[in-house]
Design a protein around this motif. Sequence first.
Motif, PDB file in Angstrom:
ATOM      1  N   ASN B 156      10.849  -8.138  -6.028  1.00  0.00           N
ATOM      2  CA  ASN B 156      10.785  -6.683  -6.215  1.00  0.00           C
ATOM      3  C   ASN B 156      12.037  -5.953  -5.770  1.00  0.00           C
ATOM      4  OD1 ASN B 156       8.318  -6.626  -7.465  1.00  0.00           O
ATOM      5  ND2 ASN B 156       7.198  -6.642  -5.531  1.00  0.00           N
ATOM      6  N   GLY B 157      13.101  -6.722  -5.509  1.00  0.00           N
ATOM      7  CA  GLY B 157      14.400  -6.105  -5.234  1.00  0.00           C
ATOM      8  C   GLY B 157      14.619  -5.661  -3.805  1.00  0.00           C
ATOM      9  N   GLY B 158      13.744  -6.032  -2.877  1.00  0.00           N
ATOM     10  CA  GLY B 158      13.935  -5.648  -1.469  1.00  0.00           C
ATOM     11  C   GLY B 158      15.101  -6.420  -0.852  1.00  0.00           C
ATOM     12  N   ALA B 209      12.802   0.202   4.241  1.00  0.00           N
ATOM     13  CA  ALA B 209      13.609  -0.691   3.408  1.00  0.00           C
ATOM     14  C   ALA B 209      12.812  -1.267   2.236  1.00  0.00           C
ATOM     15  CB  ALA B 209      14.169  -1.824   4.266  1.00  0.00           C
ATOM     16  N   TYR B 210      11.480  -1.208   2.322  1.00  0.00           N
ATOM     17  CA  TYR B 210      10.675  -1.834   1.265  1.00  0.00           C
ATOM     18  C   TYR B 210       9.692  -0.875   0.584  1.00  0.00           C
ATOM     19  CZ  TYR B 210      12.412  -6.206   3.216  1.00  0.00           C
ATOM     20  OH  TYR B 210      13.214  -7.205   3.644  1.00  0.00           O
ATOM     21  N   PRO B 211      10.063   0.385   0.379  1.00  0.00           N
ATOM     22  CA  PRO B 211       9.080   1.243  -0.286  1.00  0.00           C
ATOM     23  C   PRO B 211       8.971   0.859  -1.747  1.00  0.00           C
ATOM     24  CG  PRO B 211      11.143   2.423   0.001  1.00  0.00           C
ATOM     25  CD  PRO B 211      11.328   1.065   0.594  1.00  0.00           C
ATOM     26  N   GLY B 212       7.775   0.542  -2.184  1.00  0.00           N
ATOM     27  CA  GLY B 212       7.578   0.133  -3.573  1.00  0.00           C
ATOM     28  C   GLY B 212       8.190  -1.220  -3.887  1.00  0.00           C
ATOM     29  N   LYS B 213       8.595  -1.941  -2.827  1.00  0.00           N
ATOM     30  CA  LYS B 213       9.219  -3.249  -3.084  1.00  0.00           C
ATOM     31  C   LYS B 213       8.488  -4.326  -2.293  1.00  0.00           C
ATOM     32  CE  LYS B 213      13.732  -1.022  -3.156  1.00  0.00           C
ATOM     33  NZ  LYS B 213      14.837  -0.724  -2.265  1.00  0.00           N
ATOM     34  N   LEU B 215       6.581  -7.505  -0.950  1.00  0.00           N
ATOM     35  CA  LEU B 215       6.815  -8.903  -1.329  1.00  0.00           C
ATOM     36  C   LEU B 215       5.577  -9.477  -2.016  1.00  0.00           C
ATOM     37  CD1 LEU B 215       8.897  -8.294   1.006  1.00  0.00           C
ATOM     38  CD2 LEU B 215       8.848 -10.750   1.430  1.00  0.00           C
ATOM     39  N   GLN B 216       5.824 -10.449  -2.888  1.00  0.00           N
ATOM     40  CA  GLN B 216       4.712 -11.149  -3.540  1.00  0.00           C
ATOM     41  C   GLN B 216       4.045 -12.078  -2.525  1.00  0.00           C
ATOM     42  OE1 GLN B 216       3.909 -10.633  -6.708  1.00  0.00           O
ATOM     43  NE2 GLN B 216       5.629  -9.279  -7.158  1.00  0.00           N
TER      44      GLN B 216
END
Lengths: 243, 285
Positions: B156-158, B209-213, B215-216
């Motif tokens: 997700n691009g994080g 750093a991970y809004p909307g990103k 992890l799977q």
Amino acid sequence: MMAVLDNFLFVGLPYASLLIFLVGTIYRYKATKFNYSSLSSQFLEGGNLYWGSVPFHWGILFLFFGHLIAFVIPHSVLAFNSEPLRLLILEIVAFIFGLITLFGLIMLLARRISNPRLKPVTNWMDITIEGLLITEVILGILVAYTARWGSSWFAAVLTPYLYSIFLLQPDIAAVSAMPLLVKLHIIGAYLIFLLIPFSRLVHLLVVPLHYIWRPYQRVLWNWSRRKVRNPATDWTITKPENN
Amino acid sequence: MKIQFKCMVILSLFLSGVMALGQDEGEKLFKQVCVACHTINDGKLVGPDLAGVHLRRSEEWLLKFIRSSQSVVQTGDPVAVALFEEFNKIPMPDNAFTEDQIRKIIAYIASNSPGGPGAAGTGGVSPATGKFSNQSLQGDASNGEKLFTGNVRLSNGGPSCISCHNVKNDKVITGGILAKDLTDVYTRLTAAGVQAIIGNPPFPAMSQAYPGKSLQAQEISDITAFLKLTDDIKKNQEGTNYGLTLLLSGLCGAVVLLLIFKGIHSRSKRGSINQHIYDRQLKSI
């Protein structure tokens, strides 16, 4: 109490700086266009200036655009840093430029304080800006050393904070949790930004970029100095205008 | 009488609506923030099980502790100190909740605690009932290593973990030192805790750093497996520190750059304009 202070420093201060910067630079350009410059002192002293000005300017250009790129295209910076070797190269190169910026600034301050020809053209704002820049660069170097890898976490954590400022929806949760050195570095940047309209730093807005493409200017003196300065020579030949 | 009855019905509907909204906000906040480390009636995680916490502690204490746990610990409060010691001295991050929000979270906890109205239906609230449920997935430590260093980008691009975290593992370069060293995080937090924090970061900088990103589930399992491996082999690792390398490379690079500047400068004019006139005037004073 800390929450109030954080709100002041990371919400109030940036907006105040931005507003003063915009109004101040436009007003100064309208009011005193002819001192909208770096107020160069190269004619007064040129030797030490080279060792201050050149390392400082190359260094600060690299660092400024480095920060700007991480702000504008954070995903590309993260993608670049995803290969550890590239991350290391970027961090080391940025560190080198940080060090030469500091070297240049120290040379500039030493020159300005020690050279008697520069005293009459130095004001307290020059020294303030110089001190602030030195503090800011030292803080930046310490951040790079004590809180690596800044190129990655700036793009991941601080870029969203800066976006939130520009989108008028300030979110300081992340920046409030940053180490003290990082916070001081950010505050220093806002203060420098705020002082731009009041100092010689305005020259960064009027960089004569067209000099790079304009043709060379040839300067000719069509007279002989010896002949002109000879009392026997009449003034009718050439009146010196270019000296 | 009829009008009074109607008014009461409308008023009670309105109040229950407001309470439901409050409940919703409490649930939302709990699942956004608290669930990374706490369960309600589903056992200990990184922090304690919060079932019935509203009965064990006063509201005033909870308001202070949820806002800033470390401030309460530093005052020497015996309950806070005991909790801090019991849970491996992992500080609960400060939260910028309003009093009202904290009260709504407490109300949500109360309603899901045993005996509460929501308890029977949910059977406990934990990360496993949240948005990720990966405890059954098998993690691949070698892929986890690549995800940790960024050799394989998170889907997700994080940002990769190494941006801020270091581990003592000779196979990877020194990581960032902005955030905590993760070499023994597996021992400290256990698999459930590690997965809970990666899946739903409670720390402000990390969640930013991970809004909307997010992890799977497979990525979380792989990174957890890598962190377990790192923890297992830490005694055999030398560990690298790039601090000195950075400093020395920086100094050498700066010297090389200055030498280049000197080379460019060799033919340029050194003195200033009319220095001899200035010197002559000084002499004459």
